[in-house]
Design an enzyme around this catalytic site. Structure first.
Site, PDB file in Angstrom:
ATOM      1  NE  ARG A  78      40.400  32.843  35.460  1.00 35.89           N
ATOM      2  CZ  ARG A  78      40.169  31.860  34.591  1.00 35.89           C
ATOM      3  NH1 ARG A  78      39.402  32.088  33.535  1.00 35.89           N
ATOM      4  NH2 ARG A  78      40.683  30.667  34.778  1.00 35.89           N
ATOM      5  CG  ASP A  79      39.248  33.873  43.903  1.00 29.46           C
ATOM      6  OD1 ASP A  79      38.223  34.591  44.019  1.00 29.46           O
ATOM      7  OD2 ASP A  79      39.467  32.883  44.612  1.00 29.46           O
ATOM      8  CB  ILE A  80      42.074  40.126  43.346  1.00 30.80           C
ATOM      9  CG1 ILE A  80      43.267  39.843  42.434  1.00 30.80           C
ATOM     10  CG2 ILE A  80      42.420  41.215  44.369  1.00 30.80           C
ATOM     11  CD1 ILE A  80      44.523  39.407  43.164  1.00 30.80           C
TER      12      ILE A  80
END
Length: 215
Positions: A78-80
């Site tokens: 969820r935070d690439i």
């Protein structure tokens, strides 16, 4: 920190920074993590500008393989983004920072995140998938694929897909607009590479690659 530790201790993959344990002194909570000497993709692009397309393809392959492993354990990052990818001098790329991860069997941690950040918009506005900015709890592997596409866009162009001034503008652009094809910005990039990134960043998750393995 607990999400970061849970994910890092479950995932043992050559392209993911390992976490060995989480502990506390009573006053201080801390993680014991693998030492990986590298530079973030964010820093590399800031120093060197757009990267050569074969280099970016190599990074993409490594990250996709790491995401395949993560997703197989029910963990969505969820935070690439460029700041969360580290590269060493041999070209090895590793994912770090699972602090916003969606872990299928950790509902209490997800509830705590929702209390702090709200149910929507967990992530970074320049890289967030359209559906994630609307409901961050309902996303699947395809949200990470979108964010990786936006990350590769930056690696190839040294610009974010939607350089709006406000976070609200960025989120709206991700929901409603398609980014320029990287081949329009850098004609030397093969059309196949441009098509791959465009598919990764499709607005509708059904139009993207359906898994990291497929990517």
């Amino acid at each position: 920190m607990k999400l970061e530790a849970m994910a890092g201790m479950r995932l043992d993959h050559p392209n993911i920074v390992r976490t060995y344990r989480m502990a506390t002194t009573g006053a201080v909570h801390y993680l014991v993590m693998e030492l990986f000497r590298g530079i973030s993709l964010h820093e590399l692009v800031a120093l060197q500008g757009p990267l050569k397309w074969p280099t970016v393809c190599d990074i993409a392959l490594q990250v996709a393989d790491a995401l395949k492993e993560s997703h197989s354990h029910g963990i969505i990052h969820r935070d690439i983004k460029p700041a969360n990818l580290l590269m060493d001098q041999d070209g090895v790329t590793r994912i770090l920072d699972f602090g916003l991860a969606l872990i299928k069997d950790a509902p209490d941690e997800e509830f705590s995140l929702s209390m702090v950040f709200g149910h929507d918009c967990l992530g970074t506005p320049d890289y967030i998938a359209p559906e994630q900015s609307l409901d961050s709890r309902g996303v699947d592997a395809r949200a990470d694929i979108y964010s990786l596409g936006a990350t590769l866009f930056v690696a190839l162009t040294a610009h974010v897909p939607f350089p709006e001034k406000s976070n609200k503008g960025k989120l709206e652009a991700h929901r409603t607009r398609s980014p320029r094809n990287v081949c329009q910005i850098r004609p030397e990039i093969p059309a196949e590479v441009g098509a791959i990134i465009a598919k990764m960043m499709a607005k509708n998750p059904a139009d993207r690659y359906q898994s990291a393995e497929e990517l």
